[in-house]
Design a protein around this motif. Structure first.
Motif, short mmCIF file in Angstrom:
data_model
loop_
_atom_site.label_atom_id
_atom_site.label_comp_id
_atom_site.label_asym_id
_atom_site.label_seq_id
_atom_site.Cartn_x
_atom_site.Cartn_y
_atom_site.Cartn_z
N VAL A 119 0.84 -1.20 0.00
CA VAL A 119 0.00 0.00 0.00
C VAL A 119 0.87 1.25 0.00
CG1 VAL A 119 -1.78 1.29 1.25
CG2 VAL A 119 -1.80 -1.21 1.30
N LEU A 120 0.44 2.23 -0.77
CA LEU A 120 1.04 3.57 -0.74
C LEU A 120 -0.01 4.57 -0.28
CD1 LEU A 120 3.33 5.61 -1.45
CD2 LEU A 120 2.26 5.81 -3.70
N GLU A 121 0.37 5.41 0.67
CA GLU A 121 -0.48 6.48 1.15
C GLU A 121 0.16 7.82 0.79
OE1 GLU A 121 -2.33 7.73 5.45
OE2 GLU A 121 -0.16 7.54 5.30
N ILE A 122 -0.63 8.73 0.24
CA ILE A 122 -0.19 10.10 -0.02
C ILE A 122 -0.79 11.00 1.05
CG2 ILE A 122 -0.26 12.03 -1.63
CD1 ILE A 122 1.43 9.76 -2.65
N GLY A 123 0.06 11.69 1.80
CA GLY A 123 -0.42 12.59 2.84
C GLY A 123 -0.32 11.95 4.22
N THR A 124 0.89 11.83 4.75
CA THR A 124 1.10 11.14 6.02
C THR A 124 0.41 11.86 7.17
OG1 THR A 124 3.28 10.52 5.17
CG2 THR A 124 2.85 10.14 7.52
N HIS B 296 7.62 2.78 5.76
CA HIS B 296 8.50 3.64 4.99
C HIS B 296 7.88 5.03 4.91
CE1 HIS B 296 10.45 -0.11 3.82
NE2 HIS B 296 9.28 -0.56 3.43
N VAL B 297 8.47 6.00 5.62
CA VAL B 297 8.00 7.38 5.58
C VAL B 297 8.92 8.16 4.65
CG1 VAL B 297 7.51 9.46 6.91
CG2 VAL B 297 7.12 7.20 7.94
N ILE B 298 8.36 8.64 3.55
CA ILE B 298 9.15 9.33 2.53
C ILE B 298 8.79 10.81 2.54
CG2 ILE B 298 9.57 9.55 0.05
CD1 ILE B 298 9.00 6.58 -0.22
N GLY C 192 0.40 10.58 10.90
CA GLY C 192 0.89 9.20 10.85
C GLY C 192 -0.10 8.17 11.34
N TRP C 193 -1.26 8.61 11.87
CA TRP C 193 -2.20 7.63 12.44
C TRP C 193 -2.72 6.66 11.39
CZ3 TRP C 193 -8.00 7.70 13.33
CH2 TRP C 193 -8.38 6.72 14.24
N ASN C 194 -3.09 7.17 10.24
CA ASN C 194 -3.61 6.30 9.19
C ASN C 194 -2.56 5.28 8.75
OD1 ASN C 194 -6.26 6.33 7.68
ND2 ASN C 194 -4.85 6.13 5.97
N ALA C 195 -1.32 5.74 8.57
CA ALA C 195 -0.24 4.81 8.22
C ALA C 195 -0.01 3.80 9.32
CB ALA C 195 1.04 5.60 7.94
N GLY C 196 -0.21 4.23 10.58
CA GLY C 196 -0.07 3.30 11.68
C GLY C 196 -1.13 2.21 11.67
N LEU C 197 -2.37 2.59 11.37
CA LEU C 197 -3.44 1.60 11.29
C LEU C 197 -3.16 0.59 10.18
CD1 LEU C 197 -6.46 4.06 11.69
CD2 LEU C 197 -5.66 2.42 13.42
N LEU C 198 -2.74 1.09 9.02
CA LEU C 198 -2.41 0.20 7.90
C LEU C 198 -1.24 -0.71 8.26
CD1 LEU C 198 -2.80 2.71 4.95
CD2 LEU C 198 -4.06 0.56 5.17
N SER C 199 -0.23 -0.16 8.93
CA SER C 199 0.94 -0.95 9.30
C SER C 199 0.57 -2.05 10.30
CB SER C 199 2.01 -0.04 9.90
OG SER C 199 2.46 0.90 8.94
N HIS C 200 -0.31 -1.73 11.23
CA HIS C 200 -0.75 -2.74 12.19
C HIS C 200 -1.50 -3.85 11.48
CE1 HIS C 200 -2.93 -4.58 15.55
NE2 HIS C 200 -2.09 -3.97 16.37
N ARG C 201 -2.31 -3.49 10.50
CA ARG C 201 -3.13 -4.48 9.78
C ARG C 201 -2.30 -5.33 8.84
NH1 ARG C 201 -5.00 -7.80 7.14
NH2 ARG C 201 -7.02 -7.95 6.08
N THR D 78 3.99 2.21 2.61
CA THR D 78 4.80 3.40 2.31
C THR D 78 3.89 4.61 2.40
OG1 THR D 78 6.27 2.18 0.82
CG2 THR D 78 6.23 4.58 0.60
N THR D 79 4.34 5.64 3.08
CA THR D 79 3.54 6.85 3.23
C THR D 79 4.41 8.05 2.87
OG1 THR D 79 2.18 8.17 4.75
CG2 THR D 79 4.04 6.98 5.71
N VAL D 80 3.83 9.01 2.17
CA VAL D 80 4.57 10.14 1.61
C VAL D 80 4.02 11.44 2.17
CG1 VAL D 80 5.34 11.27 -0.51
CG2 VAL D 80 4.87 8.81 -0.51
#
Length: 392
Positions: free
Chosen positions: A119-124, A167-169, A127-136, A143-145
């Motif tokens: 998964v790629l997320e645009i708009g970190t 991966h935080v870019i 970081g909570w949303n990226a955290g939820l995805l990472s946990h799942r 990867t979050t940008v």
């Protein structure tokens, strides 16, 4: 909950979880409920936030109860204003927020991630949303940008603090090039156009979910499925409003950027009420925005013009054409129109509105969009075979 989460935070989080399971169209699955508990929202909010439409400051140290309530309300919390600059005595405007938990989990449900998905997320953001995805999914698959250096650094720290390191870019998500193909793509900022590079990065059958905006209206979620021919197509879905992607912002003001003293507009009249196209009917506004993708509006109440109680301004984003529609405060079936520039914008607005009414006033979810490999955006009604007219 996380072992470092106190009793008050646990109680607040449990209350929010119960409300989400009652109000969401689909209660949280066991996987997302585990992510909710394992990635506490309050751990991703800064000490200073801004609440409500008037952006009232809230300092956790001074108002801990109010801050915690905001952390576990089903409401957005503004976490940065003015791109991080001190506004001083100037206007405050939101530039980053923690989205309302209800829309976060509705979007994650719509994204339909499966174990093993990349998964790629645009708009970190926080970081909570990226955290939820990472946990799942596992942090190695996420990867979050983020374009803002301060936000990217803080989000990475927030994630590490709860034991997650996706991966935080730091960079512009619109131009990002990846070395791998994606199963899922998620934007947590609204977009006015979909980058061809995003579509090209998707595996066939991959899902893209993007909050949508036109200059006329910020509204809706666009869910696209990538095809084997390099295109992506899908429907709009209702109820979302996100901050616009920074690279697609326009900062326009009527008297600063558009209208000039030497402009000589043409005068006419209309029977179409300006409130019909700018009022509470979001379906009308959405349809107009899809057809006129470079046109925006603003209201001017009580202008210093004799016989005018309110004036609707309509203009193009390149500031070359404008229209003004005047209401005298009494007559509600006839309005004076002034138009200037190479385009007759009010005539275009009327045509877009009448197209919408002639097609039984479809709602946003009746529309869709196809993006081809060369970046062409084609909106449609009900099926891709029924394209809708566009100008601009």
């Amino acid at each position: 909950m996380n072992s470092t989460t106190g009793a008050a935070e646990q109680a607040a989080a449990s209350g929010l979880l119960g409300r989400l399971n009652e109000t969401l169209p689909h209660p949280l699955t066991p996987e997302w409920e585990a992510a909710f508990k394992g990635v506490p929202r309050h751990r991703f909010l800064p000490e200073n936030v801004w609440l409500g439409a008037d952006l009232t400051p809230c300092d956790r140290r001074k108002s801990p109860d109010e801050w915690l309530r905001a952390a576990y309300d089903d409401e957005p919390v503004v976490t940065q204003i003015n791109d991080g600059a001190d506004p001083g005595d100037g206007d405050r405007w939101p530039s980053c927020s923690a989205s309302a938990p209800g829309i976060v989990f509705r979007m994650l449900h719509m994204l339909d991630v499966q174990s093993g998905d990349r998964v790629l997320e645009i708009g970190t953001g926080t970081g909570w949303n990226a955290g939820l995805l990472s946990h799942r999914l596992g942090a190695e698959l996420v990867t979050t940008v983020e374009v803002d250096p301060a936000l990217a650094d803080q989000a990475a720290a927030n994630l590490k603090d709860v034991g997650l390191e996706p991966h935080v870019i730091l960079g512009d998500g619109a131009t990002l090039e990846l070395s791998h193909r994606l199963d899922r793509f998620l934007a947590t900022c609204s977009v006015r156009s979909v980058s061809p590079g995003w579509v090209a990065s998707m595996k066939p059958g991959g899902v893209m979910l993007l909050p949508w905006e036109t200059p006329w209206l910020c509204y809706g979620l666009l869910r696209l499925t990538a095809g084997s021919d390099g295109s992506a197509s899908g429907n709009f879905h209702p109820h979302s409003a996100f901050m616009l992607m920074r690279g697609q912002r326009t900062d326009l003001r009527i008297f600063r950027d558009v209208v000039r003293d030497e402009h000589v507009p043409e005068e006419s009249t209309t029977r179409l009420s300006p409130w019909a196209v700018t009022g509470d009917d979001w379906a009308a506004q959405f349809a107009i925005g899809l057809q006129l993708r470079d046109v925006w509006f603003t209201w001017h109440e009580d202008p210093d013009v004799e016989g005018v109680a309110s004036r609707l301004w309509v203009a193009t984003t390149d500031a070359t054409s404008w229209a003004a529609i005047d209401h005298d405060g009494q007559t509600n079936d006839r309005f004076t129109v002034w138009e200037y520039g190479p385009r007759r914008l009010w005539s275009e607005v009327e045509a877009a509105y009448h197209w919408w009414t002639s097609h039984a006033r479809p709602r946003p979810e009746h529309f869709g969009m196809t993006i081809t490999s060369d970046g062409r955006h084609t909106p449609w009604l009900e099926t891709p075979n029924t394209t809708i007219p566009q100008t601009g």
